[in-house]
Design a protein around this motif. Structure first.
Motif, PDB file in Angstrom:
ATOM      1  N   ILE A   1       6.105 -17.554 -38.430  1.00 19.81           N
ATOM      2  CA  ILE A   1       5.455 -18.871 -38.456  1.00 19.81           C
ATOM      3  C   ILE A   1       4.082 -18.786 -37.789  1.00 19.81           C
ATOM      4  CG2 ILE A   1       5.624 -21.274 -37.682  1.00 19.81           C
ATOM      5  CD1 ILE A   1       8.643 -20.979 -37.833  1.00 19.81           C
ATOM      6  N   GLU A   2       3.073 -19.300 -38.502  1.00 18.96           N
ATOM      7  CA  GLU A   2       1.710 -19.271 -37.962  1.00 18.96           C
ATOM      8  C   GLU A   2       1.238 -20.661 -37.577  1.00 18.96           C
ATOM      9  OE1 GLU A   2      -0.050 -17.554 -41.461  1.00 18.96           O
ATOM     10  OE2 GLU A   2      -0.152 -15.596 -40.515  1.00 18.96           O
ATOM     11  N   GLN A   3       1.758 -21.661 -38.263  1.00 15.13           N
ATOM     12  CA  GLN A   3       1.319 -23.032 -38.004  1.00 15.13           C
ATOM     13  C   GLN A   3       2.501 -23.968 -38.185  1.00 15.13           C
ATOM     14  OE1 GLN A   3      -1.466 -24.587 -40.811  1.00 15.13           O
ATOM     15  NE2 GLN A   3      -2.583 -25.728 -39.283  1.00 15.13           N
ATOM     16  N   PHE A   4       2.567 -24.976 -37.328  1.00 21.03           N
ATOM     17  CA  PHE A   4       3.706 -25.890 -37.337  1.00 21.03           C
ATOM     18  C   PHE A   4       3.154 -27.240 -36.904  1.00 21.03           C
ATOM     19  CE2 PHE A   4       7.907 -27.308 -35.750  1.00 21.03           C
ATOM     20  CZ  PHE A   4       8.719 -26.806 -36.734  1.00 21.03           C
ATOM     21  N   ASN A   5       3.126 -28.215 -37.779  1.00 20.65           N
ATOM     22  CA  ASN A   5       2.426 -29.454 -37.417  1.00 20.65           C
ATOM     23  C   ASN A   5       3.341 -30.449 -36.692  1.00 20.65           C
ATOM     24  OD1 ASN A   5       3.981 -30.490 -39.437  1.00 20.65           O
ATOM     25  ND2 ASN A   5       2.319 -31.563 -40.470  1.00 20.65           N
ATOM     26  N   ALA A   6       2.732 -31.594 -36.303  1.00 19.77           N
ATOM     27  CA  ALA A   6       3.454 -32.571 -35.481  1.00 19.77           C
ATOM     28  C   ALA A   6       4.685 -33.118 -36.213  1.00 19.77           C
ATOM     29  CB  ALA A   6       2.511 -33.710 -35.110  1.00 19.77           C
ATOM     30  N   ALA A   7       4.548 -33.350 -37.526  1.00 21.15           N
ATOM     31  CA  ALA A   7       5.694 -33.875 -38.280  1.00 21.15           C
ATOM     32  C   ALA A   7       6.822 -32.835 -38.285  1.00 21.15           C
ATOM     33  CB  ALA A   7       5.272 -34.210 -39.700  1.00 21.15           C
ATOM     34  N   GLY A   8       6.451 -31.540 -38.353  1.00 17.02           N
ATOM     35  CA  GLY A   8       7.434 -30.457 -38.293  1.00 17.02           C
ATOM     36  C   GLY A   8       8.178 -30.507 -36.970  1.00 17.02           C
ATOM     37  N   GLU A   9       7.442 -30.793 -35.893  1.00 18.75           N
ATOM     38  CA  GLU A   9       8.070 -30.887 -34.566  1.00 18.75           C
ATOM     39  C   GLU A   9       9.097 -32.012 -34.566  1.00 18.75           C
ATOM     40  OE1 GLU A   9       4.776 -31.447 -31.888  1.00 18.75           O
ATOM     41  OE2 GLU A   9       4.560 -29.285 -31.571  1.00 18.75           O
TER      42      GLU A   9
ATOM     43  N   ARG B   1       9.109 -27.608 -30.396  1.00 17.72           N
ATOM     44  CA  ARG B   1       7.667 -27.753 -30.165  1.00 17.72           C
ATOM     45  C   ARG B   1       6.985 -26.630 -30.928  1.00 17.72           C
ATOM     46  NH1 ARG B   1       8.799 -27.553 -24.877  1.00 17.72           N
ATOM     47  NH2 ARG B   1       7.619 -25.604 -24.814  1.00 17.72           N
ATOM     48  N   ALA B   2       5.725 -26.864 -31.331  1.00 14.86           N
ATOM     49  CA  ALA B   2       5.016 -25.845 -32.124  1.00 14.86           C
ATOM     50  C   ALA B   2       4.988 -24.512 -31.391  1.00 14.86           C
ATOM     51  CB  ALA B   2       3.606 -26.322 -32.432  1.00 14.86           C
ATOM     52  N   ASP B   3       4.730 -24.544 -30.075  1.00 23.84           N
ATOM     53  CA  ASP B   3       4.606 -23.269 -29.351  1.00 23.84           C
ATOM     54  C   ASP B   3       5.955 -22.539 -29.247  1.00 23.84           C
ATOM     55  OD1 ASP B   3       5.499 -25.260 -27.703  1.00 23.84           O
ATOM     56  OD2 ASP B   3       4.752 -24.314 -25.887  1.00 23.84           O
ATOM     57  N   GLU B   4       7.063 -23.241 -29.513  1.00 23.04           N
ATOM     58  CA  GLU B   4       8.370 -22.576 -29.474  1.00 23.04           C
ATOM     59  C   GLU B   4       8.642 -21.781 -30.752  1.00 23.04           C
ATOM     60  OE1 GLU B   4      11.484 -25.249 -27.019  1.00 23.04           O
ATOM     61  OE2 GLU B   4      10.590 -26.213 -28.773  1.00 23.04           O
ATOM     62  N   VAL B   5       8.023 -22.205 -31.843  1.00 27.64           N
ATOM     63  CA  VAL B   5       8.334 -21.542 -33.121  1.00 27.64           C
ATOM     64  C   VAL B   5       7.224 -20.642 -33.648  1.00 27.64           C
ATOM     65  CG1 VAL B   5      10.070 -23.122 -34.020  1.00 27.64           C
ATOM     66  CG2 VAL B   5       7.677 -23.657 -34.325  1.00 27.64           C
ATOM     67  N   VAL B   6       5.973 -20.955 -33.267  1.00 27.55           N
ATOM     68  CA  VAL B   6       4.874 -20.121 -33.761  1.00 27.55           C
ATOM     69  C   VAL B   6       5.082 -18.700 -33.238  1.00 27.55           C
ATOM     70  CG1 VAL B   6       2.394 -19.702 -33.602  1.00 27.55           C
ATOM     71  CG2 VAL B   6       3.226 -21.996 -34.033  1.00 27.55           C
ATOM     72  N   GLY B   7       5.009 -17.730 -34.149  1.00 26.89           N
ATOM     73  CA  GLY B   7       5.239 -16.330 -33.761  1.00 26.89           C
ATOM     74  C   GLY B   7       6.675 -15.899 -34.018  1.00 26.89           C
ATOM     75  N   ARG B   8       7.583 -16.881 -34.304  1.00 27.69           N
ATOM     76  CA  ARG B   8       8.971 -16.494 -34.602  1.00 27.69           C
ATOM     77  C   ARG B   8       9.202 -16.561 -36.105  1.00 27.69           C
ATOM     78  NH1 ARG B   8      12.767 -19.912 -30.748  1.00 27.69           N
ATOM     79  NH2 ARG B   8      14.357 -18.502 -31.563  1.00 27.69           N
ATOM     80  N   ASN B   9      10.327 -15.965 -36.547  1.00 24.18           N
ATOM     81  CA  ASN B   9      10.613 -15.935 -37.971  1.00 24.18           C
ATOM     82  C   ASN B   9      11.096 -17.305 -38.444  1.00 24.18           C
ATOM     83  OD1 ASN B   9      11.937 -15.376 -40.587  1.00 24.18           O
ATOM     84  ND2 ASN B   9      11.368 -13.283 -40.038  1.00 24.18           N
TER      85      ASN B   9
ATOM     86  N   ILE C   1       3.546 -19.650 -42.969  1.00 22.86           N
ATOM     87  CA  ILE C   1       4.110 -18.365 -42.539  1.00 22.86           C
ATOM     88  C   ILE C   1       3.325 -17.221 -43.176  1.00 22.86           C
ATOM     89  CG2 ILE C   1       6.455 -19.251 -42.192  1.00 22.86           C
ATOM     90  CD1 ILE C   1       7.185 -17.961 -44.901  1.00 22.86           C
ATOM     91  N   ASP C   2       3.472 -16.019 -42.578  1.00 24.62           N
ATOM     92  CA  ASP C   2       2.815 -14.865 -43.192  1.00 24.62           C
ATOM     93  C   ASP C   2       3.826 -14.155 -44.105  1.00 24.62           C
ATOM     94  OD1 ASP C   2       4.489 -13.413 -41.630  1.00 24.62           O
ATOM     95  OD2 ASP C   2       2.944 -12.598 -40.303  1.00 24.62           O
TER      96      ASP C   2
END
Ligand code: ADP
Length: 690
Positions: A349-357, A363-371, A343-344
């Motif tokens: 959220i800037e990066q979210f890996n497969a285990a996080g998913e 999905r990573a694209d659902e959370v990247v860019g959100r708080n 996160i910044d």
């Protein structure tokens, strides 16, 4: 159906269409002129005599090359190979004729050149055409043989395709600009405009087929872009007089390499730029400039092209290395068992890996860019912004930098899960970022909870047992005492009224109630051992052993027994009174269960000991040279009231000594075990710590 949506197969499809279309156009031109050579010539010669500038042999070779190209574009390597060999079969002998100056008769082998009887070599195809045909033939052969899509071979195929295109383009420009040198080299036959046009089209087709046959997408720009650039630059170059440095216009061609995935594509463009620039030199209009200056101008131009190419290529190699490192890192991050979230400073959220998913169900694209708050339940959710800004202001970290803090997180479906979170901070540029490693500890937590439940259950039932033993033995004591007293009174007051057998039975009754009382007392003591807190203090074990030796002095003398300390004994923290009981009981047993004439009891201490169940540290032992214990009873002897030598009245006890010993040791967190064989003495080992 699926293939249509796959961008890679879509790209290949488009390239195959381009290659096929080019091949068809070439087939049409060459086929038409080929047929015309057979006799339809009269009217054609009147209407369009220049058609026959394309030699019969050229039509043959072009038909072969075009057919080969169709084969290459449609995954038929044998057709591509045959087409390539056909083109070479015409071009190579002609080249050899040029080189050796000996005519081997290939020029008019198939058709007599009735249209150009007056030129130096009737029917012979021009040197430019020979070169372009050789390149096309070789390109088709390489494409056909390159089944493993070897990178170097693919690049050579692309280069050859460019050369075919460039030769044709130079010829066309020569005609447009009236520069005969572009299509007619030396005093030989010239390349016809039809042939030049055919090479431009064939070159495009060969390029398309080369790209379609490479494994990955070769460029991020459309394939016609560099070809168009070649054409435009060549045109500008030819239309300016010699001596003008228009050669530098080839430098943008080198930059095309930047959009190619392979680093050495740049070098390929540098070769193409240099060849075109050299060709253009001869096609340029003569000027006032002295010849040495013209040559110097071109040499400097070509050197500049290669200098830029070297720079770009270095850049690309560095970039490729960087990208490879990035890919390796990505692969590592994506294959991690733990979730990794970056996160910044604002918590975005800037990066979210497969285990996080997997852990959070997003999905990573659902959370990247959100708080990152969306992954937290209340109260963390509301507190998080405050925490981050507090940290940014004061640098006071509660979680950041700590390893493995247990928290509760929230999945996409709203369910909660326990996690183990470690956060570290890093700075990129002048901006701070945080990277969190998340481990789902649901299973660990469940196991811990189950263990805690079992332990509590066990403690409770142990407590109940101790309480029961205490109450039972305590309450039994009074009636037992009454029983004993009454038996005593009966014996004293009514002894003379009973016969000998009656008195004997009364004595037996007295003895049994006394024994029962002893058992009840032992039970009471045992329950106390479980209920009372240990009075821990620093204790010198050596002193304890000395004290016991002193207390048992008369017994030892009577039994001809000795107690020896075989090693120095340490000071430890323990309940002195209880531990003293342990040594006392073990020493008594060592003397009691010993029929040796010289009874020897050895007390010692070992820092480490290899027991049958594993390595133990800080081990005490009490060893004797007595009767020993059959291994089958090694665990049974610690059971309450368990005795092995019932028949031996001398040695009669209640069978509780070892039970007390074990209870005391276990209360200290240690364990006891015995090593012994009948007739070989026994050795009791124990530890007094967890
Ligand atoms: P007790 O001595 O009152 O019978 P213990 O619990 O002290 O009860 O011992 C249980 C049994 O273990 C004894 O009856 C005896 O048979 C056996 N035992 C204990 N210590 C020794 C030893 N040092 N050598 C041989 N047998 C032993």
């Amino acid at each position: 159906m699926r293939d249509q949506h796959d961008p890679e197969s879509h790209r290949r499809g488009t390239l195959a269409v381009v290659a096929t279309t080019s091949a068809c156009v070439v087939l049409l031109i060459a086929g038409f002129i080929h047929v015309a050579w057979y006799g339809g010539g009269q009217w054609l010669e009147q209407v369009y005599s220049s058609a026959f500038y394309m030699k019969f042999n050229t039509t043959l070779a072009l038909i072969c090359a075009a057919a080969g190209l169709i084969g290459a574009a449609h995954g038929a390597p044998r057709i591509a190979l045959a087409g390539g060999l056909g083109a070479l079969a015409v071009a190579v002998p002609t080249v050899s004729q040029y080189i050796t100056g000996v005519s081997i008769g290939i020029d008019q082998l198939f058709r007599h050149d009735i249209h150009h009887p007056d030129i130096p070599y009737p029917g012979r195809i021009s040197p430019g055409t020979c070169i372009a045909l050789s390149c096309a033939g070789l390109q088709l052969i390489l494409t056909a043989l390159n089944r493993r899509k070897h990178d170097a071979v693919s690049t050579a195929a692309e280069l050859l395709a460019f050369l075919v295109f460039a030769t044709g383009a130079a010829g066309i420009l020569g005609y447009l600009e009236g520069k005969s040198v572009a299509y007619s080299w030396g005093s030989y036959t010239r390349m016809s405009p039809h042939t030049a046009g055919s090479f431009v089209v064939l070159g495009i087709g060969l390029m398309a087929s080369a790209w379609a046959n490479t494994g990955e997408r070769v460029a991020r720009i459309p394939l016609w872009a560099p070809a168009l650039l070649c054409f435009v630059v060549l045109m500008i170059d030819i239309s300016t007089p010699r001596g003008v440095a228009t050669g530098i216009a080839y430098i943008p061609l080198v930059f095309c390499g930047l959009w190619y995935n392979r680093p050495y594509a740049t070098m390929m463009f540098a070769v193409v730029g240099s060849v075109l620039s050299a060709l253009a030199l001869f096609a340029k209009a003569p000027s006032e400039t002295p010849f040495w200056m013209v040559i110097a101008n071109r040499v400097i131009t070509i050197a500049a092209i290669w200098f830029v190419a070297a720079l770009v290529s270095m850049l690309r190699t560095a970039e490729a290395g960087l990208r490879q490192g990035e890919m390796r890192l990505r692969a590592m991050v994506d294959n991690m068992v733990d979730g990794l979230i970056t996160i910044d400073e604002r918590g975005i959220i800037e990066q979210f890996n497969a285990a996080g998913e997997r852990i959070f169900g997003y999905r990573a694209d659902e959370v990247v860019g959100r708080n990152v708050k969306i992954l937290m339940p209340e109260p963390y959710h509301s507190a998080h912004d405050g925490y981050l800004s507090h940290f940014a202001r004061t640098g006071d970290a509660r979680i950041i930098g700590t390893a493995g803090r247990e928290l509760t997180a929230q999945r996409k479906d709203g369910t909660l899960l326990p996690i183990d979170l470690s956060i570290c901070e890093f700075t990129l540029g002048n901006r701070r970022h945080f990277s969190g490693t998340v481990r789902d500890i649901t299973e660990r937590k469940e196991a811990q909870a189950a263990l805690l439940r079992y332990t509590r259950e066990l403690e409770r039932s142990n407590q109940e047992l101790d309480d029961f033993a205490y109450i039972a033995s305590h309450d039994l004591k009074e009636p037992l005492r009454g029983l004993f007293n009454n038996a005593q009174f009966l014996q004293e007051d009514y002894g003379d009224k009973l016969d000998e057998e009656g008195r004997g039975r009364l004595r037996r009754l007295g003895y049994l109630t006394q024994r029962l009382e002893r058992l009840v007392n032992d039970l009471l003591y045992f329950s106390r051992l479980g209920r009372q807190e240990l009075a821990q203090q620093v204790t010198d074990i050596g002193e304890i052993v000395d004290d016991i030796t002193f207390r048992l002095e008369s017994l030892l003398k009577e039994q001809n027994a000795t107690i020896v300390k075989s090693t120095p004994l340490p000071q430890i923290t323990c309940d002195k009174t209880r531990v003293s009981e342990v040594f006392h009981n073990l020493a008594i047993n060592a003397v009691k269960y010993n029929d040796n004439a010289e009874k020897r009891v050895e007390v010692g201490y070992l820092e480490t000991f290899e027991a049958a169940h594993g390595t133990e540290r800080n081990v005490f032992f009490v060893r004797d040279n007595g009767i020993g214990i059959d291994p089958q009873f090694h665990s049974e002897i610690f059971r309450i009231f368990k005795r092995l030598n019932e028949e031996d009245d001398q040695k009669k006890g209640t069978g509780v000594g070892l039970t007390f010993v074990r209870k005391i040791i276990e209360r200290h967190g240690g364990r006891i075990w015995v090593e012994s064989e009948p007739g070989k003495g026994a050795c009791f080992y124990f530890t007094l710590h967890k």
